[in-house]
Design a protein around this motif. Structure first.
Motif, mmCIF file in Angstrom:
data_model
loop_
_atom_site.group_PDB
_atom_site.id
_atom_site.type_symbol
_atom_site.label_atom_id
_atom_site.label_comp_id
_atom_site.label_asym_id
_atom_site.label_seq_id
_atom_site.Cartn_x
_atom_site.Cartn_y
_atom_site.Cartn_z
ATOM 1 N N LEU A 13 11.718 -36.836 -20.160
ATOM 2 C CA LEU A 13 10.115 -36.617 -19.877
ATOM 3 C C LEU A 13 9.713 -36.975 -18.676
ATOM 4 N N PHE A 14 10.555 -37.884 -18.048
ATOM 5 C CA PHE A 14 10.284 -38.470 -16.471
ATOM 6 C C PHE A 14 10.488 -37.283 -15.486
ATOM 7 N N GLN A 18 5.368 -37.245 -13.336
ATOM 8 C CA GLN A 18 5.044 -38.249 -14.013
ATOM 9 C C GLN A 18 6.160 -39.195 -13.975
ATOM 10 N N LEU A 21 5.451 -43.550 -17.673
ATOM 11 C CA LEU A 21 4.905 -43.324 -18.875
ATOM 12 C C LEU A 21 4.719 -44.522 -19.779
ATOM 13 N N ASP A 22 3.627 -44.438 -20.548
ATOM 14 C CA ASP A 22 3.565 -45.696 -21.257
ATOM 15 C C ASP A 22 4.422 -45.416 -22.647
ATOM 16 N N GLU A 25 2.546 -43.052 -25.320
ATOM 17 C CA GLU A 25 2.721 -41.439 -24.615
ATOM 18 C C GLU A 25 4.010 -40.854 -24.937
ATOM 19 N N ILE A 26 5.185 -41.810 -24.910
ATOM 20 C CA ILE A 26 6.408 -41.181 -25.023
ATOM 21 C C ILE A 26 6.468 -40.792 -26.674
ATOM 22 N N LYS A 29 4.732 -37.575 -27.215
ATOM 23 C CA LYS A 29 4.862 -36.443 -26.703
ATOM 24 C C LYS A 29 6.254 -35.682 -27.595
ATOM 25 N N GLN A 57 4.199 -49.949 -19.554
ATOM 26 C CA GLN A 57 4.538 -48.563 -18.967
ATOM 27 C C GLN A 57 6.005 -48.800 -18.679
ATOM 28 N N THR A 59 9.390 -46.680 -16.302
ATOM 29 C CA THR A 59 9.958 -45.886 -15.369
ATOM 30 C C THR A 59 11.400 -45.820 -15.495
#
Length: 250
Positions: A13-14, A18, A21-22, A25-26, A29, A57, A59
């Motif tokens: 997803l990263f 983007q 991500l929080d 949100e993950i 999605k 959040q 990363t």
């Protein structure tokens, strides 16, 4: 899907667009329940593949950098290619790239600049379109027809807009011609001010072709003896292939 697939999907997803991500949100999605998603995220953090920031959040974590370092130091393809790429960069006074092709992107796994040139906006690890430029075209030309057809179907609009081909038959014919020629010369396909000359590295029927490419300004390449550079690239590609096959040449 298996737990491992779900966790790998979180990492994919990263992106450059983007990088942060929080957790909610993950989960949204990937359609995870909150408890399940949070458990996956916690496991990835524990393994250093994700790093928690403030406010819930996340990363990519430090282990990603470690894996990239191992890839650079331990990949035999890069090991054999770097000295030859350095020599090509010095002889041509151009940048030299070693590139892989994936279905959704093209990726440099090594970039050898001439005297710290900042010519390229793209570099190691930064994805770029898989349909534009010298490297993807030469790799496609040396790929099986099935792969070529898959790429054409996926990017037919882009190939049409760039006037490379208007239908599958024309595309496949161009792939055949490029393969017969043994190299691909592009001007302004990826970036308007740049040009590239690419040759394939093919060392196994089980591995996808790799591209060895020199990149320079379009103006300079138009005034360059293309055959001289093609010979340099082909000689280097042959040596890399021989090394990868365990047939080192003196």
């Amino acid at each position: 899907m298996s737990t491992s697939n779900n966790m790998l999907n979180i990492l994919t997803l990263f992106s450059i667009e983007q990088p942060i991500l929080d957790a909610d949100e993950i989960c949204e999605k990937l359609s995870f329940s909150i408890p399940t998603g949070y458990r996956y995220i916690k496991d990835l953090v524990n393994h250093g593949l994700l790093e928690r920031l403030h406010g819930g959040q996340y990363t990519l974590g430090p282990q990603i950098s470690v894996l990239d370092y191992i890839s650079q130091r331990g990949n035999p393809l890069i090991h054999y290619s770097v000295p030859l790429m350095q020599e090509i960069a010095e002889q041509t006074e151009m940048d030299c790239c070693l590139t892989q092709l994936h279905e959704d992107y093209c990726l440099d796994i090594h970039h050898q600049s001439f005297k710290d040139s900042d010519l390229l906006a793209y570099g190691r690890g930064r994805p770029r379109p898989p349909y534009a430029g010298g490297a993807p075209k030469i790799m496609l030309a040396f790929s099986p027809a099935k792969t070529q057809k898959i790429f054409y179907e996926k990017y037919r609009e882009q190939f049409s807009l760039t006037e490379f081909s208007q239908n599958e038959a024309e595309f496949l014919k161009k792939m055949t011609n490029i393969k017969k020629q043994g190299y691909y010369f592009s001007i302004g396909e990826l970036e308007s001010h740049l040009g590239a000359i690419a040759v394939p590295i093919v060392y196994s029927t089980k591995s996808n072709p790799i591209a060895l490419t020199v990149v320079s300004s379009a103006k300079r390449l138009k005034l360059t003896n293309i055959n001289v550079i093609v010979d340099l690239l082909k000689n280097a590609a042959t040596e890399i292939e021989n090394n990868m096959l365990g047939k080192k040449i003196d």
